[in-house]
Enzyme design. Structure first.
Site, PDB file in Angstrom:
ATOM      1  N   PRO A  98       0.722  -1.328  -0.027  1.00 50.58           N
ATOM      2  CA  PRO A  98       0.129   0.027  -0.061  1.00 50.58           C
ATOM      3  C   PRO A  98       0.730   1.289  -0.036  1.00 50.58           C
ATOM      4  CG  PRO A  98      -0.339  -1.095   1.966  1.00 50.58           C
ATOM      5  CD  PRO A  98       0.473  -2.079   1.325  1.00 50.58           C
TER       6      PRO A  98
ATOM      7  N   GLU B 147       2.419  -6.969   8.834  1.00 50.16           N
ATOM      8  CA  GLU B 147       2.638  -5.675   8.660  1.00 50.16           C
ATOM      9  C   GLU B 147       3.741  -5.437   7.818  1.00 50.16           C
ATOM     10  OE1 GLU B 147       0.954  -3.614  10.895  1.00 50.16           O
ATOM     11  OE2 GLU B 147      -0.190  -5.776  11.136  1.00 50.16           O
TER      12      GLU B 147
ATOM     13  N   ARG C 275      -3.088  -8.785 -20.357  1.00 56.14           N
ATOM     14  CA  ARG C 275      -4.054  -8.332 -21.729  1.00 56.14           C
ATOM     15  C   ARG C 275      -3.368  -7.575 -22.818  1.00 56.14           C
ATOM     16  NH1 ARG C 275      -7.710  -5.470 -21.903  1.00 56.14           N
ATOM     17  NH2 ARG C 275      -9.549  -6.532 -22.603  1.00 56.14           N
TER      18      ARG C 275
ATOM     19  N   ASP D 214      -9.349  -0.240 -25.764  1.00 58.25           N
ATOM     20  CA  ASP D 214      -9.878  -0.062 -24.115  1.00 58.25           C
ATOM     21  C   ASP D 214      -9.840   1.267 -23.724  1.00 58.25           C
ATOM     22  OD1 ASP D 214     -10.206  -2.895 -23.960  1.00 58.25           O
ATOM     23  OD2 ASP D 214      -8.477  -3.306 -22.849  1.00 58.25           O
TER      24      ASP D 214
HETATM   25  N1  ADE Z   1      -0.973  -4.945   0.083  1.00 58.38           N
HETATM   26  C1  ADE Z   1      -2.078  -4.547   0.760  1.00 58.38           C
HETATM   27  N2  ADE Z   1      -2.803  -3.468   0.513  1.00 58.38           N
HETATM   28  C2  ADE Z   1      -2.177  -3.359  -0.838  1.00 58.38           C
HETATM   29  C3  ADE Z   1      -2.493  -2.488  -1.940  1.00 58.38           C
HETATM   30  N3  ADE Z   1      -3.685  -1.291  -1.666  1.00 58.38           N
HETATM   31  N4  ADE Z   1      -1.959  -2.484  -2.977  1.00 58.38           N
HETATM   32  C4  ADE Z   1      -0.930  -3.434  -3.189  1.00 58.38           C
HETATM   33  N5  ADE Z   1      -0.553  -3.924  -2.286  1.00 58.38           N
HETATM   34  C5  ADE Z   1      -1.127  -4.253  -1.138  1.00 58.38           C
END
Ligand code: ADE
Length: 232
Positions: free
Chosen positions: A90, A117, A155, A170
Site C-alpha cells: 500500500p 505488517e 491483456r 480499451d
Molecule cells: N497490500 C496491501 N494493500 C495493498 C494495496 N492497496 N496495493 C498493493 N498491495 C497491497
C-alpha cells in the site's frame, strides 16, 4: 514467452485465477509462463516461520529479511533474465494503465506479495524493488493486488487476447483516456427498455458519431478528471 514469478505465503489463492478463462488458455498455449513460489520454503527455522515480532514492539508480524532475500535471489536465478522485481504494497506507486504498459514491455516480472505488517525494511534496501499499490485501501496482503497487476499486463501482451484488436480501444489504453461507450445485445426489448434505435439501423458513420458522443458524455459526468486539459 513472458514470464511471471509470484512469491507468496499463500500460493493456493492463485489457483482459480490461473485455471480459468484467458489466463488458462494463454498458459496452455505457452504464450505465458506463470510460476508460483511458496516463500515458506525459504524459512530457516524448524517451525517454518517466515515472520517475527517487530523490534520496538507493536502489533503484527514482520516478514524476515533473512528468508525473503534468499528466496528472491533463488527465484531470480531460475532464468537467464533476472527480471523486474515488483513489491505489492500500500506504500507503493499507484498502479495505472500506463504502468501496466511499461510492465508489459518487460519479459519477466517477479511479484513479491507481502502479508501481515509488511517486510523488514532491509528487504527494500537490499533488493530495491519497484513498490506498487493498486489503490488507497488496505488489503490483507499483496496477492489480490498481484492478480490485478498480472491480469492488466497479460491483456497487453501480443497474441494473448484472442482477437488482436480487442484491447486496442480499451478505456485508458495508450493515448485513450476516456471511458467506454454503452453496449447492448439481444433482445432488443427487455422489461420495457429498448435498445437505442440508432444502433440497429446499420449506418456505421452515424453509429460511430453516436458512440463518440456517448463516450464524451459518460466521461464528463463520471470522470471529469480524465478530461482535464482535453479540448471538448
Ligand atoms: N497490500 C496491501 N494493500 C495493498 C494495496 N492497496 N496495493 C498493493 N498491495 C497491497
Amino acid at each position: 514467452m513472458f514470464r511471471f514469478d509470484v512469491l507468496t505465503l499463500f500460493p493456493a489463492i492463485f489457483d482459480g485465477f490461473l485455471s480459468e478463462s484467458i489466463l488458462k488458455s494463454a498458459i496452455a498455449l505457452e504464450k505465458l509462463h506463470v510460476q508460483l513460489h511458496d516463500m515458506r520454503g525459504w524459512a530457516n527455522d524448524k517451525h517454518s516461520r517466515m515472520d517475527d515480532r517487530p523490534f520496538g514492539g507493536g502489533p503484527g508480524m514482520v516478514l524476515k529479511v533473512d528468508c525473503v532475500v534468499p528466496c528472491v535471489d533463488a527465484v531470480r536465478a531460475m532464468d537467464a533474465n533476472s527480471g523486474k522485481l515488483i513489491m505489492l504494497s500500500p506504500q507503493g506507486r499507484k498502479f495505472d494503465q500506463k504502468l501496466a504498459e511499461q510492465f508489459a514491455s518487460e519479459e519477466r516480472l517477479i511479484l513479491l506479495c507481502g502479508r501481515y505488517e509488511g517486510f523488514d525494511e532491509r528487504v527494500v534496501e537490499l533488493l530495491e524493488p519497484e513498490e506498487v499499490s493498486i489503490g488507497d485501501y488496505v488489503l490483507n496482503g499483496g496477492e489480490v493486488a498481484a492478480m490485478v497487476l498480472m491480469e492488466s499486463v497479460m491483456r497487453l501482451l501480443p497474441e494473448v487476447l484472442g482477437d488482436g484488436d480487442s484491447n486496442r480501444f480499451d478505456s485508458f489504453s495508450s493515448g485513450n483516456r476516456l471511458l467506454d461507450c454503452v453496449q447492448y445485445t439481444r433482445p432488443r426489448e427487455f422489461r420495457g427498455l429498448i435498445v437505442p434505435e440508432i444502433l440497429l439501423n446499420g449506418n456505421h458513420a452515424e453509429i460511430t458519431r453516436w458512440r463518440m458522443e456517448n463516450i464524451l458524455q459518460r466521461t464528463k459526468s463520471r470522470r471529469p478528471d480524465l478530461l482535464d486539459g482535453v479540448d471538448q
